[in-house]
Write an enzyme that holds these catalytic residues in place. Structure first.
Site, PDB file in Angstrom:
ATOM      1  CB  CYS A  13     -42.020  13.740  38.076  1.00 31.39           C
ATOM      2  SG  CYS A  13     -43.626  13.004  38.430  1.00 31.39           S
ATOM      3  CB  CYS A  16     -46.592  15.622  35.402  1.00 32.12           C
ATOM      4  SG  CYS A  16     -46.227  15.948  37.138  1.00 32.12           S
ATOM      5  CG  ASP A 435     -36.113  10.128  -8.677  1.00 31.50           C
ATOM      6  OD1 ASP A 435     -36.524   9.428  -9.615  1.00 31.50           O
ATOM      7  OD2 ASP A 435     -36.027  11.365  -8.723  1.00 31.50           O
ATOM      8  CG  ASP A 642     -36.371  15.494  -7.258  1.00 31.67           C
ATOM      9  OD1 ASP A 642     -36.633  14.376  -7.747  1.00 31.67           O
ATOM     10  OD2 ASP A 642     -36.072  16.482  -7.929  1.00 31.67           O
ATOM     11  CG  ASP A 646     -39.693  10.674  -6.958  1.00 33.52           C
ATOM     12  OD1 ASP A 646     -39.710   9.685  -7.714  1.00 33.52           O
ATOM     13  OD2 ASP A 646     -38.945  11.654  -7.128  1.00 33.52           O
TER      14      ASP A 646
END
Length: 758
Positions: A13, A16, A435, A642, A646
């Site tokens: 449960c 826990c 970008d 990418d 960046d």
């Protein structure tokens, strides 16, 4: 700090979860621990110089649970045989006990109908209501079927805690042992003017229903990891490797780096690599989400688990085992599914004190009804009802199950979400910063125009392009790649450059055959004192056409000008339109000069442009956008990029989104990775975030509403008004299926579809 993922056993449960987190967190050297009840795993950050994995495991064992490290091979191939066998054994055990408990419960309920309904039912034999017979029938259910609740409660007691097992053990034991006392000493009740009523059927039915609920829950929870199983199932089992001039079929686990592998039409590509011979088209949809097959030829990369469509080719293995794209995707999804969303904090706080409070309410209920009504049966029924109906599991499952399904659904759509926090924040995004190169555009620019100071004679062009390409060969920038390719197409032989230096956001410089060469922007040339007036008109013309212009200087003097064009991705215009339709502010951020940037922005439909921004300034631009306030709160900003340049902006943004076709640095700095590079995935990620958060809110509402409403009713709050009491059997059924309803609601996310896409 090191990070490890542990598989957990013994959690039954949400309480826990707190116990395991406290046990691991108490170990010196552990800095952070997140336990996911739905995934049954713990993600632990620790200092390997201060603590070992074994010590962490020992702490979990001492708390009454077990933990084993998730091995590298399991991250690639899924759960091991031992874990799979354990899961199947648990399901068989639950099923067996549900069948036994169900049969006995039906007999007990049938025999108890006269007492339960208050009617004389002649078709029911009187001997079926014999308390000694009922005792004999109930004992196996109480102590064999319900054994797991007693062991769980005892473990919790030993660590000075309480769990759902505690509530069930107390509730059913109260009903059973009260009935046992009434069966053994009926005169005690008769002398008090009371009927020696028994509640064996209550105990048996409650245990059976809860076990049935756990069986359904166990099966439903298994479906939340379906995305990982699908991903793992994508991989090929064997590879056809060429060794010693012969073709040999081997398991993919035995493939080594630099092995040459042959792939025929219709076969899956076993590992990641680079095509060295032949060509074909590859279906990469299962990894990138891109439905159109991609043409591959020598020099192109191929991804393991994708499908070869048309031709045969050979490729060299460049990534194997846990380094393949598929293995990393699986690991990222596991990591995300094991993380916690901020919205879960409230549920964690509630489950921390939930069971002790419920026990206190149950005791108070017994005392109040016994003192005011003097009816021990009434007091017993309400007390058992409170203990049985309370369910911390629903609270514990509300968030992690939705996160597991949501992140898995993202992976199926080519969107890797690294953590639950990113998934939660994404739907709040107000501004998207894009970008340009490699994000809005293909990132594969080509040289379209080239002029030199000394005219356009072929010899002059070749001499200057030879110098420029030799220098640019050392740069990772897409524009540099365009210059090198242009030179190679001219058949130019490139020399090595010495003292190469890249000036971030400005250009590159170095020596080629003792000649000092500089290539870069007009702004940089002006800063270092190089006159650029010569090509001013040409520069303006090219930039108005959306071309990026770079200057070439030799020994401090301008010698040439290049125009480089990078076409938009086919889906960029549609993606920007969708984002704007969602009410998002879209900003283009680029290091390009303003005329070129504005030409691209106009083509794609973006109004706001931040141009001529150096890499070290990109993060500052994102920060300034975040400082703008919306309804007295800072604006939530996402950055999509990418390249290495960046990375600072991706890290600064509230949500960093990296293009999966970009650099590893950008991907590492981001929160979400768009594997295919299709910007429409941004819209999908935001819609998925909205759907997941709405699903979590529904689950939390169900869980809180269930307990807030159910516990008072079980305590008998309606009895003084309507004379109505909640039968503990109904309470048990409600408790058993509360968790199942939450998990089932979370599984609805598997049907997620982007709005407007069918």
């Amino acid at each position: 700090m090191d990070t490890t993922t542990l598989k957990l056993r013994g959690m039954i449960c949400a309480s826990c979860t707190k116990s395991v987190e406290q046990a691991i967190g108490s170990v010196s050297g552990v800095s952070e621990c997140n336990v996911n009840f739905g995934a049954e795993q713990a993600t632990v950050k620790y200092n390997s110089k201060q603590v070992t994995i074994k010590q962490i495991q020992d702490a979990v064992d001492a708390a009454g649970y077990s933990a084993t490290p998730l091995q590298e091979q399991e991250m690639i191939t899924g759960e091991d045989d031992e874990e799979k066998a354990a899961r199947e054994a648990e399901s068989r055990d639950l099923k067996r006990k549900v069948i036994v408990g169900g049969v006995i419960s039906l007999i007990l309920v049938f025999g108890s109908l006269p007492m339960m309904t208050g009617l004389e039912l002649s078709f029911i034999p009187a001997w079926l209501h014999n308390p000694w017979l009922q005792l004999t029938l109930t004992a196996p259910v109480q102590f064999w079927c319900g054994y797991r609740f007693y062991t769980g409660a005892w473990k919790a007691f030993k660590r000075h805690g309480a769990t759902m097992d505690t509530l069930i053990a107390l509730g059913t034991s109260a009903a059973f042992f009260y009935s046992l006392f009434a069966t053994t000493f009926p005169d005690f009740f008769i002398n008090q003017g009371l009927m020696p009523e028994v509640y064996y059927e209550t105990s048996a039915v409650v245990i059976t229903l809860i076990l049935l609920g756990q069986l359904f829950e166990n099966r439903a929870k298994g479906q939340t990891s379906e995305a990982i199983r699908k991903l793992i199932g994508l991989q090929a089992r064997d590879a056809r490797v060429i060794r010693d001039g012969k073709e040999v079929d081997i398991p993919i686990q035995e493939v080594e780096l630099d092995d040459i592998i042959l792939v025929r039409p219709g076969e899956k590509i076993p590992v990641d690599g680079e095509v060295v011979y032949g060509s074909s088209t590859i279906d990469e949809a299962m990894v990138t989400g891109e439905s159109v097959p991609v043409k591959k030829q020598p020099g192109d990369e191929v991804i393991g688990a994708t499908i070869n469509k048309t031709g045969s080719f050979k490729f060299k293995a460049t990534r194997v085992g846990s380094d393949t794209v598929l293995a990393q995707i699986v690991q990222l999804v596991r990591q995300a599914q094991g993380s916690k969303a901020p919205i879960q904090r409230l549920a964690d706080q509630v489950t921390g004190w939930f069971v002790p409070v419920v026990i206190a309410i149950a005791i108070s209920t017994f005392v109040i009804w016994f003192n005011f009504m003097g009816n021990i049966s009434l007091a017993l029924i309400t007390t058992v009802g409170v203990l049985i109906i309370a369910c911390p599991c629903a609270l514990g499952l509300a968030t992690p199950t939705s996160v597991m399904v949501g992140t898995g659904k993202g992976a199926e759509n080519g969107i890797l979400i690294k953590g639950a926090e990113s998934l939660e924040i994404a739907h709040k995004i107000k501004t998207i910063v894009l970008d340009k190169t490699g994000t809005l555009t293909e990132g594969k620019p080509t040289v379209t125009n080239f002029v030199t100071v000394r005219g356009t004679a072929n010899q002059n062009e070749l001499k200057l392009i030879k110098l420029a390409a030799a220098l640019e060969r050392n740069s990772e920038h897409p524009l540099a790649e365009a210059v090198v390719k242009y030179a190679q197409n001219q058949g130019v032989e490139l020399k090595d450059a010495l003292d190469f230096e890249a000036v971030a956001g400005s250009g590159v410089q170095g020596y080629v055959a003792d000649i000092f060469v500089q290539i870069g922007t007009k702004r940089w040339f002006s800063e270092i004192g190089i006159n650029t007036n010569l090509f001013a008109e040409q520069k303006h013309t090219w930039e108005s056409l959306g071309q990026t212009v770079i200057w070439i200087a030799v020994d401090g003097k301008v010698e040439g000008l290049m125009g480089i064009a990078d076409i938009l991705k086919p889906t960029s215009i549609e993606a920007v339109r969708r984002m704007q339709k969602m009410g998002l502010e879209v900003v283009m951020l680029t290091g390009d000069n303003r005329p070129t940037a504005e030409a691209i922005a106009s083509e794609v439909g973006i109004d706001r442009v931040e141009a001529e921004v150096r890499p070290d300034q990109k993060a500052a631009v994102v920060k300034s956008l975040q400082a703008q306030r919306v309804k007295r709160k800072s604006k939530i900003v996402a950055m999509v990029g990418d390249g290495i340049n960046d990375a600072p902006a991706l890290a600064q943004a509230d949500v960093g989104m990296a293009i999966g076709t970009g650099t590893d640095v950008a991907i590492a700095a981001s929160d979400i990775t768009l594997i295919s590079g299709d910007l429409r995935s941004i819209v999908t990620a935001i819609e998925l975030s909205k759907a997941t958060i709405n699903n979590i809110r529904q689950n939390l509402f169900f869980a809180f509403f269930y307990n807030v409403l159910g516990i008072p009713i079980a305590a008998g709050i309606l009895f003084p008004i309507f004379g109505w009491l909640l039968n503990p059997i109904i309470a048990g059924a409600a408790m058993a299926f509360s968790s199942v309803s939450v998990v089932s609601n979370a599984l609805r996310l598997r049907n997620f579809q982007l709005k407007g896409e069918g």
